[in-house]
Design a protein around this motif. Structure first.
Motif, PDB file in Angstrom:
ATOM      1  N   GLU A 198      24.990 -27.050   3.874  1.00  0.00           N
ATOM      2  CA  GLU A 198      26.345 -26.659   3.578  1.00  0.00           C
ATOM      3  C   GLU A 198      26.383 -26.129   2.086  1.00  0.00           C
ATOM      4  O   GLU A 198      25.993 -26.904   1.352  1.00  0.00           O
ATOM      5  CB  GLU A 198      27.199 -27.781   3.535  1.00  0.00           C
ATOM      6  N   LEU A 199      26.470 -24.776   1.891  1.00  0.00           N
ATOM      7  CA  LEU A 199      26.451 -24.343   0.766  1.00  0.00           C
ATOM      8  C   LEU A 199      27.491 -24.494  -0.338  1.00  0.00           C
ATOM      9  O   LEU A 199      27.246 -24.664  -1.492  1.00  0.00           O
ATOM     10  CB  LEU A 199      26.230 -22.685   0.803  1.00  0.00           C
ATOM     11  N   ARG A 200      28.716 -24.878   0.423  1.00  0.00           N
ATOM     12  CA  ARG A 200      29.778 -25.339  -0.426  1.00  0.00           C
ATOM     13  C   ARG A 200      29.524 -26.649  -1.271  1.00  0.00           C
ATOM     14  O   ARG A 200      29.955 -26.775  -2.276  1.00  0.00           O
ATOM     15  CB  ARG A 200      30.922 -25.354   0.451  1.00  0.00           C
ATOM     16  N   GLU A 201      28.487 -27.324  -0.668  1.00  0.00           N
ATOM     17  CA  GLU A 201      28.264 -28.632  -1.312  1.00  0.00           C
ATOM     18  C   GLU A 201      27.366 -28.443  -2.643  1.00  0.00           C
ATOM     19  O   GLU A 201      26.994 -29.241  -3.448  1.00  0.00           O
ATOM     20  CB  GLU A 201      27.621 -29.417  -0.557  1.00  0.00           C
ATOM     21  N   SER A 247      35.458 -24.198   4.086  1.00  0.00           N
ATOM     22  CA  SER A 247      36.611 -25.038   4.462  1.00  0.00           C
ATOM     23  C   SER A 247      36.064 -26.096   5.341  1.00  0.00           C
ATOM     24  O   SER A 247      34.908 -26.114   5.915  1.00  0.00           O
ATOM     25  CB  SER A 247      37.821 -24.224   5.317  1.00  0.00           C
ATOM     26  N   THR A 248      36.796 -27.296   5.576  1.00  0.00           N
ATOM     27  CA  THR A 248      36.361 -28.410   6.360  1.00  0.00           C
ATOM     28  C   THR A 248      37.891 -28.474   7.534  1.00  0.00           C
ATOM     29  O   THR A 248      38.745 -28.938   6.709  1.00  0.00           O
ATOM     30  CB  THR A 248      36.148 -29.577   5.725  1.00  0.00           C
ATOM     31  N   PRO A 249      37.588 -28.571   8.618  1.00  0.00           N
ATOM     32  CA  PRO A 249      36.381 -28.041   9.316  1.00  0.00           C
ATOM     33  C   PRO A 249      36.167 -26.657   9.211  1.00  0.00           C
ATOM     34  O   PRO A 249      36.983 -25.753   8.723  1.00  0.00           O
ATOM     35  CB  PRO A 249      36.835 -28.182  10.618  1.00  0.00           C
ATOM     36  N   SER A 250      34.957 -26.147   9.520  1.00  0.00           N
ATOM     37  CA  SER A 250      34.653 -24.759   9.331  1.00  0.00           C
ATOM     38  C   SER A 250      34.082 -23.950  10.455  1.00  0.00           C
ATOM     39  O   SER A 250      33.108 -24.536  11.114  1.00  0.00           O
ATOM     40  CB  SER A 250      33.752 -24.609   8.114  1.00  0.00           C
ATOM     41  N   SER A 251      34.792 -22.937  10.772  1.00  0.00           N
ATOM     42  CA  SER A 251      34.062 -22.078  12.081  1.00  0.00           C
ATOM     43  C   SER A 251      32.713 -21.593  11.483  1.00  0.00           C
ATOM     44  O   SER A 251      31.974 -21.155  12.614  1.00  0.00           O
ATOM     45  CB  SER A 251      34.949 -20.809  12.289  1.00  0.00           C
ATOM     46  N   THR A 252      32.529 -21.177  10.362  1.00  0.00           N
ATOM     47  CA  THR A 252      31.009 -20.986  10.114  1.00  0.00           C
ATOM     48  C   THR A 252      30.062 -22.032  10.299  1.00  0.00           C
ATOM     49  O   THR A 252      29.018 -21.771  10.901  1.00  0.00           O
ATOM     50  CB  THR A 252      30.851 -20.671   8.566  1.00  0.00           C
ATOM     51  N   ARG A 253      30.523 -23.325   9.840  1.00  0.00           N
ATOM     52  CA  ARG A 253      29.701 -24.536  10.361  1.00  0.00           C
ATOM     53  C   ARG A 253      29.330 -24.798  11.696  1.00  0.00           C
ATOM     54  O   ARG A 253      28.522 -24.999  12.219  1.00  0.00           O
ATOM     55  CB  ARG A 253      30.178 -25.768   9.632  1.00  0.00           C
ATOM     56  N   LEU A 254      30.669 -24.573  12.497  1.00  0.00           N
ATOM     57  CA  LEU A 254      30.453 -24.626  13.952  1.00  0.00           C
ATOM     58  C   LEU A 254      29.692 -23.791  14.439  1.00  0.00           C
ATOM     59  O   LEU A 254      28.625 -23.951  15.498  1.00  0.00           O
ATOM     60  CB  LEU A 254      31.931 -24.609  14.589  1.00  0.00           C
ATOM     61  N   VAL A 276      24.641 -18.171   8.444  1.00  0.00           N
ATOM     62  CA  VAL A 276      25.711 -17.887   8.848  1.00  0.00           C
ATOM     63  C   VAL A 276      26.475 -17.796   7.562  1.00  0.00           C
ATOM     64  O   VAL A 276      26.729 -18.750   6.708  1.00  0.00           O
ATOM     65  CB  VAL A 276      26.197 -18.835   9.659  1.00  0.00           C
ATOM     66  N   THR A 277      27.613 -16.937   7.547  1.00  0.00           N
ATOM     67  CA  THR A 277      28.162 -16.579   6.319  1.00  0.00           C
ATOM     68  C   THR A 277      29.685 -16.322   6.975  1.00  0.00           C
ATOM     69  O   THR A 277      29.661 -15.553   7.934  1.00  0.00           O
ATOM     70  CB  THR A 277      27.929 -15.424   5.304  1.00  0.00           C
ATOM     71  N   PRO A 278      30.639 -16.301   6.188  1.00  0.00           N
ATOM     72  CA  PRO A 278      31.866 -15.975   6.446  1.00  0.00           C
ATOM     73  C   PRO A 278      32.021 -14.505   5.961  1.00  0.00           C
ATOM     74  O   PRO A 278      31.370 -14.140   5.179  1.00  0.00           O
ATOM     75  CB  PRO A 278      32.913 -16.759   5.837  1.00  0.00           C
ATOM     76  N   VAL A 279      33.015 -13.852   6.418  1.00  0.00           N
ATOM     77  CA  VAL A 279      32.985 -12.192   5.964  1.00  0.00           C
ATOM     78  C   VAL A 279      34.018 -12.430   4.658  1.00  0.00           C
ATOM     79  O   VAL A 279      35.069 -12.537   4.901  1.00  0.00           O
ATOM     80  CB  VAL A 279      33.335 -11.337   6.890  1.00  0.00           C
ATOM     81  N   PHE A 280      33.695 -11.973   3.555  1.00  0.00           N
ATOM     82  CA  PHE A 280      34.626 -11.886   2.309  1.00  0.00           C
ATOM     83  C   PHE A 280      34.333 -10.337   1.968  1.00  0.00           C
ATOM     84  O   PHE A 280      33.565  -9.666   1.570  1.00  0.00           O
ATOM     85  CB  PHE A 280      34.199 -12.639   1.114  1.00  0.00           C
ATOM     86  N   THR A 281      35.616  -9.597   1.978  1.00  0.00           N
ATOM     87  CA  THR A 281      35.781  -8.088   1.368  1.00  0.00           C
ATOM     88  C   THR A 281      34.599  -7.444   2.279  1.00  0.00           C
ATOM     89  O   THR A 281      33.752  -6.576   1.652  1.00  0.00           O
ATOM     90  CB  THR A 281      35.566  -8.145   0.007  1.00  0.00           C
ATOM     91  N   ALA A 282      34.473  -7.397   3.424  1.00  0.00           N
ATOM     92  CA  ALA A 282      33.644  -6.714   4.372  1.00  0.00           C
ATOM     93  C   ALA A 282      32.283  -6.823   4.188  1.00  0.00           C
ATOM     94  O   ALA A 282      31.365  -6.049   4.474  1.00  0.00           O
ATOM     95  CB  ALA A 282      33.988  -5.234   4.180  1.00  0.00           C
ATOM     96  N   SER A 283      31.628  -8.048   3.581  1.00  0.00           N
ATOM     97  CA  SER A 283      30.370  -8.282   3.452  1.00  0.00           C
ATOM     98  C   SER A 283      30.193  -9.865   3.333  1.00  0.00           C
ATOM     99  O   SER A 283      31.025 -10.551   3.577  1.00  0.00           O
ATOM    100  CB  SER A 283      29.724  -7.723   2.055  1.00  0.00           C
ATOM    101  N   TYR A 284      28.951 -10.289   3.090  1.00  0.00           N
ATOM    102  CA  TYR A 284      28.648 -11.592   2.904  1.00  0.00           C
ATOM    103  C   TYR A 284      29.299 -12.420   1.704  1.00  0.00           C
ATOM    104  O   TYR A 284      29.769 -11.622   0.713  1.00  0.00           O
ATOM    105  CB  TYR A 284      26.941 -12.029   3.003  1.00  0.00           C
ATOM    106  N   SER A 285      29.456 -13.568   1.944  1.00  0.00           N
ATOM    107  CA  SER A 285      30.210 -14.389   0.732  1.00  0.00           C
ATOM    108  C   SER A 285      29.204 -14.347  -0.590  1.00  0.00           C
ATOM    109  O   SER A 285      27.977 -14.034  -0.417  1.00  0.00           O
ATOM    110  CB  SER A 285      30.623 -15.605   1.273  1.00  0.00           C
ATOM    111  N   GLY A 286      30.053 -14.466  -1.796  1.00  0.00           N
ATOM    112  CA  GLY A 286      29.297 -14.318  -2.967  1.00  0.00           C
ATOM    113  C   GLY A 286      28.432 -15.602  -2.922  1.00  0.00           C
ATOM    114  O   GLY A 286      27.356 -15.466  -3.615  1.00  0.00           O
ATOM    115  N   LEU A 287      28.864 -16.701  -2.475  1.00  0.00           N
ATOM    116  CA  LEU A 287      27.895 -17.821  -2.437  1.00  0.00           C
ATOM    117  C   LEU A 287      26.812 -17.833  -1.639  1.00  0.00           C
ATOM    118  O   LEU A 287      25.666 -18.326  -2.156  1.00  0.00           O
ATOM    119  CB  LEU A 287      28.799 -19.053  -1.963  1.00  0.00           C
ATOM    120  N   PHE A 288      26.913 -17.241  -0.481  1.00  0.00           N
ATOM    121  CA  PHE A 288      25.778 -16.906   0.225  1.00  0.00           C
ATOM    122  C   PHE A 288      24.754 -15.922  -0.476  1.00  0.00           C
ATOM    123  O   PHE A 288      23.541 -16.390  -0.245  1.00  0.00           O
ATOM    124  CB  PHE A 288      26.370 -16.150   1.424  1.00  0.00           C
TER     125      PHE A 288
END
Length: 205
Positions: free
Chosen positions: A44-47, A11-18, A81-93
C-alpha cells in the motif's frame, strides 16, 4: 514464486486496493491450478507516502521503503494499480516507481491496472501506464484492466466483457508469463527442453 501487487489507492477502503487483491487472487489461482506455488504480497503506497517524499529529497530510503522496493524488484511477477488523477497515474504511484532502478524490472512480467470514476479515463492504461513499464523494460501482459465505478458488480453484455472476465483473463496472462520466466531461469535444462516446458505452461485457460 513471489507475486507482488502495488496499490496506490489513498482511501480506506479503496477500490484500487480491491482491484489489486482480485487481480492477485486471479493470478495465484491460475498458478495453483497448474501446481505452481506462489506467495502474494500487497504494498500500500499510501503507507509509504512520507518515506517516498523523503527519499526523493534525501536520496536515501527508509527501512520500510527499502523493504518494499526489494519486494518489487525481487518478485517473479508484479501487479501495478493506480487511481486516475488528472487523466494519468497518481503522483505517488509515479514517485514510487521513480525510485526503482531503471534496469531492475527488465523482463519482469507486469500486469497494469487502474481505477476511476468514469470509463472515459480508461485510455490511461495505454497512454500512461504501458509506456512507463515499457521504459522500465518490463514484460507487460496484453490485457490491462480498468475499473470504473459502474464496473463493480457489472457482468457486461453481449458486446463487452464485465470486470470479472477481464480480471480472469489478465490474471491468466500474468500467470502464464510468470511460469514461462520461472522455467527459463531454471538451471540445467537444454534449450529444447526449456522451450517445450514453456509452451506447455503457456496453455492457461
Amino acid at each position: 514464486m513471489k507475486l507482488v501487487a502495488v496499490s496506490a489507492g489513498l482511501s480506506t477502503p479503496s477500490s484500487t486496493r480491491l482491484l489489486a487483491d482480485r487481480l492477485a487472487e486471479s493470478a495465484r489461482g491460475e498458478l495453483a491450478a497448474h501446481d505452481q506455488e506462489v506467495e502474494t504480497e500487497v504494498i500500500e503506497l499510501r503507507e509509504l507516502a512520507v518515506a517516498v517524499a523523503n527519499n526523493l529529497v534525501t536520496g536515501f530510503p527508509s527501512p520500510q521503503l527499502a523493504t518494499a522496493i526489494d519486494a518489487v524488484t525481487g518478485a517473479h511477477g508484479l501487479i501495478a494499480v493506480t487511481p486516475v488523477f488528472t487523466a494519468s497515474y497518481s503522483g505517488l504511484f509515479k514517485s514510487f516507481f521513480d525510485l526503482i532502478d531503471p534496469d531492475a524490472l527488465t523482463g519482469k512480467p507486469v500486469l497494469v491496472a487502474a481505477t476511476g470514476g468514469t470509463a472515459r479515463h480508461s485510455l490511461v492504461l495505454e497512454h500512461a501506464l504501458r509506456p512507463l513499464f515499457a521504459y522500465l523494460h518490463a514484460a507487460v501482459v496484453p490485457t490491462a484492466v480498468y475499473a470504473a465505478s459502474e464496473d463493480w458488480g457489472s457482468g457486461g453484455d453481449e458486446y463487452t466483457e464485465g470486470l470479472p472476465a477481464r480480471i480472469r483473463r489478465a490474471g491468466g496472462e500474468l500467470a502464464a508469463l510468470m511460469a514461462v520466466r520461472a522455467v527459463a531461469q531454471e538451471p540445467g535444462e537444454d534449450d529444447i527442453t526449456a522451450l517445450e516446458r514453456q509452451l506447455s505452461d503457456l496453455r492457461f485457460d
